[in-house]
Design a protein around this motif. Structure first.
Motif, PDB file in Angstrom:
ATOM      1  N   ALA A  91       0.677   2.920  -7.904  1.00  0.00           N
ATOM      2  CA  ALA A  91       1.584   3.543  -7.026  1.00  0.00           C
ATOM      3  C   ALA A  91       2.023   4.884  -7.287  1.00  0.00           C
ATOM      4  CB  ALA A  91       2.814   2.467  -6.476  1.00  0.00           C
ATOM      5  N   ARG A  95       1.349   8.280  -5.389  1.00  0.00           N
ATOM      6  CA  ARG A  95       2.277   9.427  -5.102  1.00  0.00           C
ATOM      7  C   ARG A  95       2.010  10.601  -5.719  1.00  0.00           C
ATOM      8  NH1 ARG A  95       5.548   4.759  -4.417  1.00  0.00           N
ATOM      9  NH2 ARG A  95       6.059   4.643  -6.587  1.00  0.00           N
ATOM     10  N   PRO A 133      -3.884   7.526   2.022  1.00  0.00           N
ATOM     11  CA  PRO A 133      -2.444   6.675   1.360  1.00  0.00           C
ATOM     12  C   PRO A 133      -2.599   5.145   2.262  1.00  0.00           C
ATOM     13  CG  PRO A 133      -1.853   8.637   2.310  1.00  0.00           C
ATOM     14  CD  PRO A 133      -3.115   8.497   3.051  1.00  0.00           C
ATOM     15  N   ARG A 135      -0.263   1.702   2.507  1.00  0.00           N
ATOM     16  CA  ARG A 135       1.169   1.221   2.484  1.00  0.00           C
ATOM     17  C   ARG A 135       1.167  -0.030   2.722  1.00  0.00           C
ATOM     18  NH1 ARG A 135       1.316   6.869   4.242  1.00  0.00           N
ATOM     19  NH2 ARG A 135       2.729   8.108   3.072  1.00  0.00           N
ATOM     20  N   GLY A 138       5.663   0.186   4.609  1.00  0.00           N
ATOM     21  CA  GLY A 138       5.953   1.509   4.438  1.00  0.00           C
ATOM     22  C   GLY A 138       6.096   2.111   3.343  1.00  0.00           C
ATOM     23  N   GLU A 139       5.814   1.390   1.990  1.00  0.00           N
ATOM     24  CA  GLU A 139       5.742   1.896   0.772  1.00  0.00           C
ATOM     25  C   GLU A 139       4.431   1.997   0.109  1.00  0.00           C
ATOM     26  OE1 GLU A 139       8.556   2.506  -1.057  1.00  0.00           O
ATOM     27  OE2 GLU A 139       9.919   1.810   0.550  1.00  0.00           O
ATOM     28  N   VAL A 140       4.324   3.169  -0.292  1.00  0.00           N
ATOM     29  CA  VAL A 140       2.761   3.367  -0.996  1.00  0.00           C
ATOM     30  C   VAL A 140       2.445   2.620  -2.299  1.00  0.00           C
ATOM     31  CG1 VAL A 140       1.693   5.176  -2.170  1.00  0.00           C
ATOM     32  CG2 VAL A 140       3.381   5.974  -0.316  1.00  0.00           C
ATOM     33  N   THR A 141       1.317   1.939  -2.099  1.00  0.00           N
ATOM     34  CA  THR A 141       0.848   1.054  -2.960  1.00  0.00           C
ATOM     35  C   THR A 141      -0.359   1.364  -3.780  1.00  0.00           C
ATOM     36  OG1 THR A 141      -0.445  -0.213  -1.576  1.00  0.00           O
ATOM     37  CG2 THR A 141       1.765  -1.108  -1.848  1.00  0.00           C
ATOM     38  N   CYS A 143      -4.101   4.204  -2.879  1.00  0.00           N
ATOM     39  CA  CYS A 143      -4.914   5.009  -2.063  1.00  0.00           C
ATOM     40  C   CYS A 143      -6.357   4.899  -2.073  1.00  0.00           C
ATOM     41  CB  CYS A 143      -4.471   6.694  -2.054  1.00  0.00           C
ATOM     42  SG  CYS A 143      -4.961   7.482  -3.600  1.00  0.00           S
ATOM     43  N   ALA A 163      -2.214  -4.032   2.559  1.00  0.00           N
ATOM     44  CA  ALA A 163      -1.889  -2.618   2.785  1.00  0.00           C
ATOM     45  C   ALA A 163      -2.838  -1.922   3.778  1.00  0.00           C
ATOM     46  CB  ALA A 163      -2.474  -1.958   1.194  1.00  0.00           C
ATOM     47  N   PHE A 165      -3.552   2.010   6.422  1.00  0.00           N
ATOM     48  CA  PHE A 165      -3.087   3.205   6.628  1.00  0.00           C
ATOM     49  C   PHE A 165      -2.873   3.125   8.111  1.00  0.00           C
ATOM     50  CE2 PHE A 165      -4.272   7.473   8.255  1.00  0.00           C
ATOM     51  CZ  PHE A 165      -3.410   8.228   7.627  1.00  0.00           C
ATOM     52  N   SER A 286       7.936  -5.434   8.678  1.00  0.00           N
ATOM     53  CA  SER A 286       8.253  -4.133   8.840  1.00  0.00           C
ATOM     54  C   SER A 286       9.488  -3.737   9.808  1.00  0.00           C
ATOM     55  CB  SER A 286       6.983  -3.270   9.449  1.00  0.00           C
ATOM     56  OG  SER A 286       6.709  -3.971  10.756  1.00  0.00           O
TER      57      SER A 286
END
Length: 287
Positions: A91, A95, A133, A135, A138-141, A143, A163, A165, A286
């Motif tokens: 993650a 980012r 990306p 997610r 809402g949190e990036v895990t 890509c 996950a 997009f 969410s």
């Protein structure tokens, strides 16, 4: 039957026992150049899935009475901690990659029929990568990285299950596998003048995973020769659209048949879906 033999029965090209407690990817007999197989060994039991052929996980259980259950549990705890640490590293790397990106065109988008589309591109001199990306809530895990020739990779250790997009226009949910498919669906929905919330799920199995967290929606499935895409769509219980030609996804169909024909075909499926408010289709996590 030991776990390695069980994996081989499902088509995984594996000749060693994987580390305990973590999912490991392996090539398969039908796709030896890709890692479409996944295995997770837990000592007393294990999980196997050939993503090109199966939409659900197969479970193996050991018949060895001499296994040290306490040791296995300790190993499981350590393996889980390593997995969480690996996911955090992935993650963080995702980012960082995203911070290096610029919005611009990409050869992959041109090849898929979107010559005027801009994407998030990591401008490496030798091979600029299109970055999608991923997610969870809402949190990036992590890509997905797509090269000019269409080769797709994920970051080592990243979380992919659950996950997605999202292309969000505050409309009903539409689930699909690939980014190019999502762009074609978006173009069709715009032509129909209908709102949408399109989730790129990255695999057929993940379509089923995400659908379980939602109230209702529509699936745009790939027409795989193996039937995996359609099986995943059917497992959701939702209406689904699929090309009438084996080997095609929605992007292939739209490029072959034209956007108008695709939008009209997709529109029929959209109209057959159970009407719900946009907020109602969101995942519970969410909200």
């Amino acid at each position: 039957m030991d776990f390695v033999k069980f994996c081989r029965l499902h088509g995984l090209l594996i000749d060693y026992l994987p580390p305990m407690g973590v999912w490991k990817r392996f090539p398969t007999e039908d796709h030896p150049k890709k890692r479409n197989g996944a295995a997770k060994y837990m000592g007393t039991h294990g999980f196997v899935q050939n993503h090109a052929q199966e939409t659900s996980v197969s479970i193996w259980r050991s018949d060895d009475p001499q296994l040290d259950v306490m040791k296995i549990r300790r190993d499981q705890t350590l393996a889980h901690r390593r997995m969480i640490a690996d996911q955090q590293k992935a993650a963080d790397k995702a980012r960082w990659i995203m911070s290096q990106c610029v919005q611009q065109g990409h050869e992959y988008l041109v090849r898929k029929g979107f010559k005027d589309e801009y994407g998030l591109v990591w401008p490496r001199p030798d091979d600029p990568l299109l970055v999608i990306p991923m997610r969870v809530d809402g949190e990036v895990t992590g890509c997905q990285l797509i090269s000019n020739d269409g080769t797709k990779k994920f970051l080592k250790g990243q979380r992919t299950s659950g996950a997605s997009f999202v292309l969000d226009n505050r409309g009903p949910v539409i689930l699909c596998e690939g980014y190019a498919t999502a762009l074609s669906v978006q173009a069709a929905m715009r032509q129909l003048k209908r709102p949408y919330t399109i989730h790129v799920c990255f695999s057929a199995g993940n379509i089923a995973t995400l659908a379980r967290r939602m109230i209702a929606g529509v699936v745009v499935a790939d027409n795989d020769a193996s039937g995996t895409g359609e099986a995943a769509a059917q497992s959701t219980g939702w209406p689904y659209w699929m090309s009438d030609t084996v080997g095609e996804d929605a992007n292939d169909y739209a490029n072959r048949a034209g956007l108008f024909r695709f939008s009209q075909s997709l529109g029929k499926v959209i109209r057959s879906a159970r009407p719900v408010a946009p907020a109602e289709t969101q995942s519970e996590c969410s909200r």
